[in-house]
Design an enzyme around this catalytic site. Sequence first.
Site, PDB file in Angstrom:
ATOM      1  N   TYR A  17       0.845  -1.200   0.000  1.00  0.00           N
ATOM      2  CA  TYR A  17       0.000   0.000   0.000  1.00  0.00           C
ATOM      3  C   TYR A  17       0.882   1.253   0.000  1.00  0.00           C
ATOM      4  O   TYR A  17       0.665   2.186  -0.775  1.00  0.00           O
ATOM      5  CB  TYR A  17      -0.927  -0.011   1.225  1.00  0.00           C
ATOM      6  CG  TYR A  17      -1.656   1.292   1.440  1.00  0.00           C
ATOM      7  CD1 TYR A  17      -2.735   1.647   0.639  1.00  0.00           C
ATOM      8  CD2 TYR A  17      -1.244   2.190   2.436  1.00  0.00           C
ATOM      9  CE1 TYR A  17      -3.388   2.864   0.818  1.00  0.00           C
ATOM     10  CE2 TYR A  17      -1.889   3.394   2.621  1.00  0.00           C
ATOM     11  CZ  TYR A  17      -2.956   3.727   1.813  1.00  0.00           C
ATOM     12  OH  TYR A  17      -3.593   4.938   1.990  1.00  0.00           O
ATOM     13  N   GLU A  39     -11.172   6.160   5.528  1.00  0.00           N
ATOM     14  CA  GLU A  39     -10.568   7.083   6.509  1.00  0.00           C
ATOM     15  C   GLU A  39     -11.563   7.407   7.628  1.00  0.00           C
ATOM     16  O   GLU A  39     -11.185   7.527   8.781  1.00  0.00           O
ATOM     17  CB  GLU A  39     -10.103   8.380   5.846  1.00  0.00           C
ATOM     18  CG  GLU A  39      -8.919   8.214   4.893  1.00  0.00           C
ATOM     19  CD  GLU A  39      -7.571   8.025   5.598  1.00  0.00           C
ATOM     20  OE1 GLU A  39      -7.508   8.118   6.835  1.00  0.00           O
ATOM     21  OE2 GLU A  39      -6.579   7.770   4.891  1.00  0.00           O
ATOM     22  N   TRP A  47      -4.659   2.680  10.961  1.00  0.00           N
ATOM     23  CA  TRP A  47      -4.937   2.565   9.519  1.00  0.00           C
ATOM     24  C   TRP A  47      -4.766   1.129   9.033  1.00  0.00           C
ATOM     25  O   TRP A  47      -5.522   0.640   8.200  1.00  0.00           O
ATOM     26  CB  TRP A  47      -4.034   3.542   8.750  1.00  0.00           C
ATOM     27  CG  TRP A  47      -4.226   3.577   7.267  1.00  0.00           C
ATOM     28  CD1 TRP A  47      -3.255   3.441   6.324  1.00  0.00           C
ATOM     29  CD2 TRP A  47      -5.461   3.780   6.535  1.00  0.00           C
ATOM     30  NE1 TRP A  47      -3.806   3.538   5.063  1.00  0.00           N
ATOM     31  CE2 TRP A  47      -5.145   3.737   5.163  1.00  0.00           C
ATOM     32  CE3 TRP A  47      -6.789   3.971   6.914  1.00  0.00           C
ATOM     33  CZ2 TRP A  47      -6.117   3.890   4.161  1.00  0.00           C
ATOM     34  CZ3 TRP A  47      -7.761   4.110   5.919  1.00  0.00           C
ATOM     35  CH2 TRP A  47      -7.414   4.077   4.572  1.00  0.00           C
TER      36      TRP A  47
END
Length: 180
Positions: A17, A39, A47
Amino acid sequence: MQVCSWVRNQPEFYLKYHNEEWGVPSYDDRELFELLVLEGFQAGLAWITVLKKREAFRVAYDNFDVQKVANYDDKKIAELIQNTGIIRSKSKIISSINNAKIFIQIQKEFGSFSNYIWGFTGGKIIKNTNDKIPVSTPLSDLISKDLKKRGMKYVGSIIIYSYLQAIGVVDDHETTCFRY
Ligand SMILES: [Zn+2]
């Protein structure tokens, strides 16, 4: 190969990522919507936790088709709350549907959400010049305020700053990172 400190000694999918997606400018409304939803779900979590569930989110959320998400009814909400693959927060789920409706209004007003979000920097990418990465900036404050005014939720300045990093409006790769 040097990478940003936050992905050192992390799982492969997280590194991927970082290497392929984080900080790469996105102009695609589907992607912009997906990351905005993810988000929002991140609020209060790491995250990596959200990213781990990304595929399950894509399945649950019709690949983040904003028109479909905006039309989710109570039956679908109940289904999402029961879905163990995603983050089962009723308040975040309901907000994501409400945010989808506002996302569509913004698309109508600006031609695309991409036009809207990139308009804040006049299309420019803000590149990190030192390794003191902030958690929010006047830019994220401004966008957060505007989205809240439009009725979105889970769009605080810290969430929005993280969003801007993800979609490449802000390029915060550390100066020693190969992606810098
Ligand atoms: Zn990096």
